[in-house]
Write a protein that holds these residues in place. Structure first.
Motif, mmCIF file in Angstrom:
data_model
loop_
_atom_site.group_PDB
_atom_site.id
_atom_site.type_symbol
_atom_site.label_atom_id
_atom_site.label_comp_id
_atom_site.label_asym_id
_atom_site.label_seq_id
_atom_site.Cartn_x
_atom_site.Cartn_y
_atom_site.Cartn_z
ATOM 1 N N THR A 85 22.670 -2.121 -37.717
ATOM 2 C CA THR A 85 23.986 -2.491 -38.226
ATOM 3 C C THR A 85 24.466 -1.488 -39.272
ATOM 4 O OG1 THR A 85 25.242 -4.234 -39.383
ATOM 5 C CG2 THR A 85 22.941 -3.952 -40.010
ATOM 6 N N PHE A 88 28.092 -3.315 -44.668
ATOM 7 C CA PHE A 88 29.403 -3.707 -45.182
ATOM 8 C C PHE A 88 29.174 -4.612 -46.385
ATOM 9 C CE2 PHE A 88 31.880 -3.456 -40.878
ATOM 10 C CZ PHE A 88 31.742 -2.079 -40.914
ATOM 11 N N SER A 93 26.913 -6.219 -41.122
ATOM 12 C CA SER A 93 28.328 -6.425 -40.801
ATOM 13 C C SER A 93 28.553 -7.839 -40.275
ATOM 14 C CB SER A 93 28.783 -5.404 -39.753
ATOM 15 O OG SER A 93 28.247 -5.722 -38.484
#
Length: 206
Positions: A85, A88, A93
């Motif tokens: 991933t 974020f 995310s």
């Protein structure tokens, strides 16, 4: 000898993406280690952005449709999963988490998993330990000891020239291959159906 199936899940959003690049390199390292052990390997790579709408639908209806259904079927039959991933907000995310929210946890029970993540700065490398590893521990997956985080600077810049990243990828791939070889497909929990108490006591009669 049965073919070993690796399912690689990439949550990258751009094309090309560093997340997909890391996923491909981890997959290649694991496949190479399995082949060195005499195993045949089949690889299935899933780009989550391509099934994003189906993931949202499954979250709201609890019914997988469209291209998501065969993805989940492949995952349930995999000998190992490689999950990568982008970072974020200092975590995985939303797309990555949403996908694994619609995966049946039983399909990951005992499954060898190799985790990876990408980000712009090394400061987020602990995402592997505080976010990804606990998530897969919750599904009772067997997570490879080495997770791989790749920051922008790890792809070849600096004195290491990417050698340190390559070494981590190779080590992680070897560890996943070992976990795959050690796993007995279909092995159940020995305590799931214990011997009935009455049967245990029947042998104690005089």
């Amino acid at each position: 000898m049965a073919t070993r199936t690796l399912v690689t899940v990439s949550a990258g959003l751009s094309t090309p993406s560093s997340t997909r690049l890391l996923a491909d390199r981890l997959t290649a390292a694991a496949a190479r280690s399995l082949e060195e052990r005499g195993e045949d390997v089949e690889i299935r790579t899933v780009e989550l952005r391509e099934v994003a709408h189906d993931i949202v639908n499954a979250m709201t209806t609890r019914v997988p449709t469209g291209e998501l259904r065969p993805v989940l079927e492949d995952l349930s039959r995999a000998d190992a999963v490689i999950a990568v991933t982008p970072v974020f907000n200092a975590s995985y995310s939303g797309l990555f988490k949403s996908f694994f929210d619609v995966v049946d946890p039983e399909d990951l029970d005992g499954r060898p998993v190799l985790i990876g993540a990408t980000g712009g700065t090394p400061r987020h490398s602990l995402v592997l330990e505080h976010a990804l590893r606990p998530m897969f521990a919750h599904t009772r997956s067997v997570v490879a000891p080495t997770g791989v985080y790749a920051a922008s600077e790890d792809w070849g810049a600096g004195e290491g020239g990417g050698r340190e990243l390559s070494a981590r990828i190779d080590r992680a791939g070897r560890q996943l291959a070992m976990l795959v070889d050690e796993r007995v497909p279909g092995a159940g929990d020995p305590y799931e159906e214990p011997t009935p108490f009455a049967d245990l006591m029947s042998g104690l009669g005089g």
